[in-house]
Design an enzyme around this catalytic site. Structure first.
Site, PDB file in Angstrom:
ATOM      1  N   TYR A   1      -7.719  -1.045 -52.492  1.00 53.56           N
ATOM      2  CA  TYR A   1      -8.348  -1.507 -51.254  1.00 53.56           C
ATOM      3  C   TYR A   1      -8.272  -0.447 -50.150  1.00 53.56           C
ATOM      4  CZ  TYR A   1      -9.388  -6.482 -51.976  1.00 53.56           C
ATOM      5  OH  TYR A   1      -9.931  -7.669 -52.369  1.00 53.56           O
TER       6      TYR A   1
ATOM      7  N   ASP B   1      -5.076  -9.384 -67.564  1.00 51.78           N
ATOM      8  CA  ASP B   1      -6.073 -10.150 -68.333  1.00 51.78           C
ATOM      9  C   ASP B   1      -5.414 -11.363 -68.978  1.00 51.78           C
ATOM     10  OD1 ASP B   1      -4.626  -8.351 -69.900  1.00 51.78           O
ATOM     11  OD2 ASP B   1      -6.319  -7.774 -71.170  1.00 51.78           O
TER      12      ASP B   1
HETATM   13  C1  IPM Z   1      -9.393 -12.512 -49.470  1.00 55.81           C
HETATM   14  C2  IPM Z   1     -10.812 -12.056 -49.300  1.00 55.81           C
HETATM   15  C3  IPM Z   1     -10.807 -10.657 -48.699  1.00 55.81           C
HETATM   16  C4  IPM Z   1     -10.134  -9.736 -49.698  1.00 55.81           C
HETATM   17  C5  IPM Z   1     -12.180 -10.116 -48.290  1.00 55.81           C
HETATM   18  C6  IPM Z   1     -12.894 -11.065 -47.352  1.00 55.81           C
HETATM   19  C7  IPM Z   1     -12.087  -8.757 -47.673  1.00 55.81           C
HETATM   20  O1  IPM Z   1     -11.494 -12.113 -50.502  1.00 55.81           O
HETATM   21  O2  IPM Z   1      -8.664 -12.590 -48.457  1.00 55.81           O
HETATM   22  O3  IPM Z   1      -9.010 -12.793 -50.598  1.00 55.81           O
HETATM   23  O4  IPM Z   1     -10.770  -9.211 -50.614  1.00 55.81           O
HETATM   24  O5  IPM Z   1      -8.944  -9.527 -49.550  1.00 55.81           O
END
Ligand code: IPM
Ligand code: MG
Length: 356
Positions: free
Chosen positions: A135, A222
């Protein structure tokens, strides 16, 4: 106790209003301040996470967050999309520990898509690392490939990475949480393929030496996805990275049959936290007064427990929510024959009444 209220988009404002109502009914003194976030903030000031909103969030003991996002913003440049608000808050406040409980309420067993006997009594806790992994890893972007299957063509890439301290601290959070529950942690990885997650597994194993009273097992992601629908009650605490946690927590929420019921907490090392329902902004039902406010109300309970040092008030809210379910009150998402269908506001009112 300073609380930043960030309602956001879609059903966000309706559901946070109910949670605020419940907080105000507790007879405690809070300082609350509201600020725009997500698409609402973009409309108002051209950015999903305006500086004033970020500063308010930083100065608060806790943040009550509704939801962000709407399809109409899908064509904006990525830095301007509503989702960047939540990612930006996680990063700026260092909210690395995300708690996503999946609890199947007795009265809602039949709402699950799984057989009742598989989910009755389900109570698992997913602890998702929230500020690392693919991320946030750098570099990322687009470029012309110099190798791979098609050199010379356009490609996109992200970086999956975890440092040792990042894994250590989330592992400790998971072991400590398990100590207060059934003393079992399942660490979910992809150590059979990914360097990052072989390292994850090694570091979690090392940290485990400090928690001999807690059982630890390791599972590939998985297989974990499969076990979650095969025998979900075999889990207690699941700890995993940011991306696997994103996916598995959505899967786990559906086991309970009612994503409208699930709260979440994202904490930093100072116990400052952001509290939000696990569900999204549901623009399709926004403004109709039918959204389920219980996940947000239960998020407020988590806030009282984790960030504001008010465990008794948290218990009171959770007991009140169980009471309204026992009374048979249901928003449309959890409605079944023989129960009483109510709207967002009536549900909030009923919780307030049950508090008294
Ligand atoms: C979550 C959501 C977020 C993520 C998005 C909205 C960025 O899916 O909080 O799980 O991917 O973390
Ligand atoms: Mg998600």
């Amino acid at each position: 106790m300073k609380i930043a209220i960030l309602p956001g988009d879609g059903i966000g404002p309706e559901i946070t209003a109910e949670a605020v109502k419940v907080l105000n009914a507790l007879g405690l003194k809070f300082e609350m301040e509201t600020a725009p976030v997500g698409g609402a903030a973009y409309e108002a000031s051209g950015h999903p996470l305006p500086e004033a909103t970020l500063n308010l969030a930083k100065s608060a003991d806790a943040i009550l967050f509704g939801a962000v996002g709407d399809w109409k913003y899908d064509t904006l440049d990525r830095p301007l999309r509503p989702e960047q608000a939540i990612l930006g808050l996680r990063k700026a406040l260092g909210l690395f520990a995300n708690f996503r409980p999946a609890i199947c309420y007795e009265q809602l067993v039949s709402a699950s898509s799984l057989k009742p006997e598989l989910v009755a009594g389900l109570d698992i806790l997913i602890i998702r690392e929230l500020t690392g992994d693919i991320y946030f890893g750098q570099p990322r972007g687009k470029r012309t490939a110099t190798d791979g299957h098609f050199p010379g063509t356009e490609e996109a890439f992200d970086t999956m990475r975890y440092s040792k301290p990042e894994i250590e601290r989330i592992a400790r959070v998971a072991f400590e949480a398990a100590r207060k529950r059934n003393k079992k942690v399942t660490s979910v990885d992809k150590a059979n393929v990914l360097e990052t997650f072989q390292f994850w597994k090694d570091v979690v194993t090392e940290v485990h030496k400090d928690y001999p009273d807690v059982a630890l097992d390791h599972m590939y992601v998985d297989n974990a996805a499969m076990q979650l629908v095969k025998a979900p009650k075999a889990f207690d605490v699941i700890v995993t990275g940011n991306m696997f946690g994103d996916i598995l927590s959505d899967e786990a929420s559906m086991l309970t049959g009612s994503i409208g019921m699930l709260p979440s907490a994202s904490l930093n090392d100072k116990k400052q936290g952001l509290y939000e329902p696990s569900h999204g902004s549901a623009p399709d039902i926004a403004g109709k007064g039918v959204a389920n406010p219980l996940a947000t109300i239960l998020s407020a309970a988590m806030m009282l427990r984790f960030s504001l040092g008010q465990p008794e008030a948290a218990d009171r809210i959770e007991t009140a929510v169980k009471a309204v379910l026992a009374q048979g009150l249901r928003t449309p998402d959890i409605y079944s024959e023989g129960t009483t269908k109510v709207g967002t506001r009536e549900m909030g009112d009923a919780v307030v009444k049950a508090l008294k």
